[in-house]
Design an enzyme around this catalytic site. Structure first.
Site, PDB file in Angstrom:
ATOM      1  N   LYS A 176      -2.327  -8.511   4.433  1.00  0.00           N
ATOM      2  CA  LYS A 176      -3.120  -7.278   4.451  1.00  0.00           C
ATOM      3  C   LYS A 176      -3.615  -6.916   3.051  1.00  0.00           C
ATOM      4  O   LYS A 176      -4.789  -6.609   2.854  1.00  0.00           O
ATOM      5  CB  LYS A 176      -2.300  -6.094   5.008  1.00  0.00           C
ATOM      6  CG  LYS A 176      -1.741  -6.322   6.401  1.00  0.00           C
ATOM      7  CD  LYS A 176      -1.050  -5.079   6.956  1.00  0.00           C
ATOM      8  CE  LYS A 176       0.163  -4.628   6.163  1.00  0.00           C
ATOM      9  NZ  LYS A 176       1.332  -5.538   6.264  1.00  0.00           N
TER      10      LYS A 176
ATOM     11  N   ARG B 239       2.433   3.332   9.797  1.00  0.00           N
ATOM     12  CA  ARG B 239       3.516   2.442  10.226  1.00  0.00           C
ATOM     13  C   ARG B 239       4.338   3.049  11.352  1.00  0.00           C
ATOM     14  O   ARG B 239       5.239   2.396  11.869  1.00  0.00           O
ATOM     15  CB  ARG B 239       4.448   2.170   9.046  1.00  0.00           C
ATOM     16  CG  ARG B 239       4.125   0.899   8.246  1.00  0.00           C
ATOM     17  CD  ARG B 239       5.065   0.867   7.063  1.00  0.00           C
ATOM     18  NE  ARG B 239       5.370  -0.442   6.547  1.00  0.00           N
ATOM     19  CZ  ARG B 239       4.775  -0.981   5.485  1.00  0.00           C
ATOM     20  NH1 ARG B 239       3.790  -0.352   4.889  1.00  0.00           N
ATOM     21  NH2 ARG B 239       5.157  -2.159   5.023  1.00  0.00           N
TER      22      ARG B 239
ATOM     23  N   ARG C 288       6.782 -16.140  -2.084  1.00  0.00           N
ATOM     24  CA  ARG C 288       6.368 -14.982  -2.883  1.00  0.00           C
ATOM     25  C   ARG C 288       7.549 -14.453  -3.706  1.00  0.00           C
ATOM     26  O   ARG C 288       7.398 -14.063  -4.854  1.00  0.00           O
ATOM     27  CB  ARG C 288       5.842 -13.901  -1.931  1.00  0.00           C
ATOM     28  CG  ARG C 288       5.143 -12.754  -2.605  1.00  0.00           C
ATOM     29  CD  ARG C 288       4.342 -11.928  -1.624  1.00  0.00           C
ATOM     30  NE  ARG C 288       5.156 -10.952  -0.935  1.00  0.00           N
ATOM     31  CZ  ARG C 288       4.665 -10.059  -0.075  1.00  0.00           C
ATOM     32  NH1 ARG C 288       3.379 -10.039   0.215  1.00  0.00           N
ATOM     33  NH2 ARG C 288       5.449  -9.181   0.506  1.00  0.00           N
TER      34      ARG C 288
ATOM     35  N   ARG D 257       9.561  -9.833  -6.296  1.00  0.00           N
ATOM     36  CA  ARG D 257       9.476  -8.465  -5.739  1.00  0.00           C
ATOM     37  C   ARG D 257      10.783  -8.158  -5.007  1.00  0.00           C
ATOM     38  O   ARG D 257      11.163  -8.895  -4.096  1.00  0.00           O
ATOM     39  CB  ARG D 257       8.258  -8.411  -4.799  1.00  0.00           C
ATOM     40  CG  ARG D 257       8.044  -7.049  -4.197  1.00  0.00           C
ATOM     41  CD  ARG D 257       6.756  -7.032  -3.395  1.00  0.00           C
ATOM     42  NE  ARG D 257       6.911  -6.152  -2.258  1.00  0.00           N
ATOM     43  CZ  ARG D 257       5.965  -5.866  -1.399  1.00  0.00           C
ATOM     44  NH1 ARG D 257       4.758  -6.373  -1.539  1.00  0.00           N
ATOM     45  NH2 ARG D 257       6.169  -5.059  -0.389  1.00  0.00           N
TER      46      ARG D 257
ATOM     47  N   ARG E  91      12.618  -5.254   6.861  1.00  0.00           N
ATOM     48  CA  ARG E  91      11.196  -4.876   6.936  1.00  0.00           C
ATOM     49  C   ARG E  91      10.561  -5.395   8.220  1.00  0.00           C
ATOM     50  O   ARG E  91       9.780  -4.686   8.868  1.00  0.00           O
ATOM     51  CB  ARG E  91      10.442  -5.418   5.704  1.00  0.00           C
ATOM     52  CG  ARG E  91      10.828  -4.673   4.430  1.00  0.00           C
ATOM     53  CD  ARG E  91      10.402  -5.422   3.193  1.00  0.00           C
ATOM     54  NE  ARG E  91       8.968  -5.537   3.057  1.00  0.00           N
ATOM     55  CZ  ARG E  91       8.353  -6.435   2.280  1.00  0.00           C
ATOM     56  NH1 ARG E  91       9.083  -7.300   1.586  1.00  0.00           N
ATOM     57  NH2 ARG E  91       7.056  -6.451   2.190  1.00  0.00           N
TER      58      ARG E  91
END
Ligand code: AMP
Length: 190
Positions: free
Chosen positions: A13, A88, A127, A133, A144
């Site tokens: 996204k 969300r 990632r 992150r 998540r």
């Protein structure tokens, strides 16, 4: 036009939203980016949300709705927003509809990026290794994904009932997904 880029974490996204900012001069409204900026600035809000974000849970509706509301005038002035990571929950979706209606505006299109869970896990592992992150670690990412399945995916019928939902295969390359999104946006009905 106002567009929601919808999909699970790591579906692409943010990548696609940033591209649309470049190509269409729309404004990207990413609640995740706003919350990370609050954490980086050391603000009270940042301190309030950092624990829950690191664990992969959802920040309260009240907080993210207020963050979005603050940025709506800027998006309107630019001619449209790309909502990335918002809404969300159903409460967020309803609040967004009300906020836009008050401004004489509305969501025009919701593009759902479809990516299967296994591909998401692989992407996020890459990632995490690259950027570190904190909420991309395997445990937080599972939380998540769980939050997406339990609280966010149920929004799909909400937008389907409004006849705004369009599905795009998010498994392809960045360019292939971008082309599919462009095709959807260039349809005469918008
Ligand atoms: P994102 O960058 O969109 O993946 O968001 C990163 C994290 O920020 C999420 O895992 C949540 O903890 C928080 N967050 C971002 N957007 C929202 C939202 N709309 N509602 C609740 N929490 C959010």
């Amino acid at each position: 036009m106002n567009l929601i880029l919808f999909g699970p974490p790591a579906a692409g996204k943010g990548t696609q939203a940033r591209r649309l900012v470049e190509t269409r001069r729309m404004v990207q409204l990413s609640t995740g980016d706003m919350l990370r900026a609050a954490i980086a600035s050391g603000s009270e809000l940042g301190q309030q949300v950092s624990g829950i974000m690191q664990r992969g849970g959802l920040v309260s509706d009240e907080i993210v709705i207020a963050l979005i509301e603050e940025r709506l005038p800027e998006a309107e002035a630019a001619g449209g927003a790309i909502f990335d990571g918002f809404p969300r929950t159903l409460a967020q979706a309803q609040a967004l509809d009300i906020m836009l209606e008050r401004r004489g505006s509305r969501i025009d299109l919701v593009i759902r990026l479809k990516v299967d869970d296994e591909a998401l896990m692989q992407r996020v592992a890459g990632r995490y290794a690259e950027s570190g992150r904190p909420d991309d670690n395997p445990d937080s990412f599972k939380v998540r994904l769980g939050a997406y399945n339990d609280q966010t995916a149920p929004l799909l019928p909400y937008y389907e009932n409004q006849r705004k939902l369009l599905e795009v295969d998010g498994m392809g390359s960045i360019d292939a997904v971008a082309a599919a999104i462009d095709e959807a946006l260039d349809e005469p009905r918008w």
